[in-house]
Scaffold this active site. Structure first.
Site, mmCIF file in Angstrom:
data_model
loop_
_atom_site.group_PDB
_atom_site.id
_atom_site.type_symbol
_atom_site.label_atom_id
_atom_site.label_comp_id
_atom_site.label_asym_id
_atom_site.label_seq_id
_atom_site.Cartn_x
_atom_site.Cartn_y
_atom_site.Cartn_z
ATOM 1 N N ASP A 63 -26.645 -40.862 68.139
ATOM 2 C CA ASP A 63 -25.807 -40.551 69.299
ATOM 3 C C ASP A 63 -25.096 -39.232 69.021
ATOM 4 O O ASP A 63 -25.593 -38.417 68.267
ATOM 5 C CB ASP A 63 -24.836 -41.696 69.574
ATOM 6 N N HIS A 108 -27.088 -36.371 69.621
ATOM 7 C CA HIS A 108 -26.891 -35.965 71.008
ATOM 8 C C HIS A 108 -25.906 -34.812 71.143
ATOM 9 O O HIS A 108 -25.363 -34.579 72.223
ATOM 10 C CB HIS A 108 -26.421 -37.155 71.842
#
Length: 417
Positions: free
Chosen positions: A232, A255
């Site tokens: 993430d 991310h």
């Protein structure tokens, strides 16, 4: 022996006693070192050492000297369950020295629904540090196999953040590693004057919600000189955060570095004075990202991304105000974004759209400055920028050209969350 001999012997004995007194003090008294093994920890990787850690912390926290240290020895693995290390502590500075490995129980062994594994609460003057062998092992694989996410009510318990710092001030987290957290690795909440430096944080690219460092409702936070690769956000900056600096980070996989998400379920939020500097994004889904939910309120302002390098990044620069329902243009309220600056951004994009300003309505994205940008396609082709409802000015060489006019086309909803 004579009077001189007797005096010399007496002096030596007194000196020895004094030295022994110093050793006793440093072993567990004022300005002492509190070794978890002295409180019953075995460090064999299978015996539950939670109580030993709780007892060692209580002793260290109660020590009345100028400093105290809780020591986790090297070359051992300590199985430790859910703990909240409570303050305030008596000493001015308390240090947790992680030289060995602290290992979490598997998901099947958790009986309580908690959002943390290790938490420091109401501690002022806290240092958590280690060395090349200091490690927090969250054993996230035992959670991910069942897709236990924070928002999944089908899980027996909700996946915890590995290390949480809450309601603390004057904090340093440095020189240790964290791997495979069940959810976020490090959470900084309602805290101030926090320095996070020289950490190594890792989790597989497909691991759910394993943000490296998450900041919310905190200020005067510095995250520097660290390597983060997760499933993430490498770093996420949430509501209520201000005066946050991210400097010298290598991010990938992951991310990106994200401001947000903001405004979930109509929340009114404030975020301001965020500086992201000298970051390398390598094989990430996103790079410099700001994300807000539709229907939110409040503002995020005075945010800068400076000296950023992208290597094979899917979406290098992105503002996404449709985080809840991408692809549907809504005129509901939005978190107001303003004074956003991008300076000296370079590298390659795996997608054609390298710069994506996707704002929900006129007036929600204003005062955006783009200075000196060169982002080319990883495959040697051309890149483009797309805009919707963004007020942008550019200076210096900017490629791709940013078409933020009134009739600029809206981007297609291909942005990864």
């Amino acid at each position: 022996m004579g009077i001189i001999g007797v005096l010399c012997t007496a002096i030596l004995l007194l000196a020895g006693l004094a030295w022994c007194g110093v050793l006793v003090a440093t072993a567990g008294g004022v300005d002492g070192v509190f070794n978890v093994e002295d409180y019953g920890a075995l460090g064999d990787g299978t015996t539950d050492d939670t109580k030993a850690f709780v007892d060692a912390w209580a002793a260290a926290c109660d020590a009345t000297g100028s400093s105290a240290t809780l020591l986790v020895p090297a070359a051992k693995s300590f199985l430790v369950g859910l703990i909240r290390f409570n303050g305030p502590c008596a000493s001015t500075r308390i240090t947790v020295q992680v030289m060995g490995t602290i290992t979490a129980p598997p998901a099947s062994a958790w009986s309580e629904k908690k959002n943390h594994w290790l938490m420091f609460y109401l501690v002022d003057g806290l240092t958590v540090t280690g060395n090349s062998t200091g490690l927090l092992d969250g054993r996230g694989q035992t959670w991910w196999v069942d897709k236990c996410k924070a928002d999944n009510d089908d899980c027996v318990v909700k996946a915890p953040t590995a290390l949480v710092v809450m309601n603390c001030t004057d904090v340093e987290l440095s020189q240790f590693s964290s791997k495979d957290s069940p959810q976020m690795h490090i959470g900084l909440s309602i805290s101030g004057k926090v320095n996070v430096t020289q950490l190594t944080i890792t989790a597989p690219e497909d691991s759910p919600n394993t943000d490296g460092v998450h900041v919310d409702r905190s200020e005067d936070v510095h995250i520097t000189g660290s390597t983060i690769g997760t499933g993430d956000d490498c770093i996420s900056i949430g509501p209520g955060s201000r005066f946050v600096t991210v400097d010298g980070i290598v991010c990938g996989p992951g991310h990106g570095v994200s401001v947000g998400s903001l405004g979930r379920e109509g929340a009114n939020v404030t975020v301001e004075y965020i500086d992201v500097i000298n970051v390398q994004f390598i094989n990430t889904t996103n790079g410099a990202r700001i994300k807000t939910w539709q229907g939110g309120g409040g503002y995020a302002k005075s945010i800068s991304f400076t000296n950023i390098n992208f290597t094979n990044v899917d979406h290098p620069v992105i503002i996404d105000q449709f985080y809840e329902d991408q692809g549907h243009v809504s005129h509901k309220g939005a978190v107001a974004l303003s004074n956003i600056t991008y300076t000296n951004l370079n590298g390659t994009s795996t997608e054609k759209t390298a710069v994506d300003f996707y704002c929900s309505q006129s007036g929600s994205c204003t005062d955006i400055h783009v200075n000196s940008v060169a982002i080319t396609a990883a495959d040697g082709g051309r890149t483009v920028a797309r805009c919707q409802n963004a007020q942008v000015d550019t200076s210096g060489y900017v490629y791709p050209k940013i078409p933020c006019g009134a009739n600029a086309p809206a981007p297609s909803p291909d942005n990864g969350k």
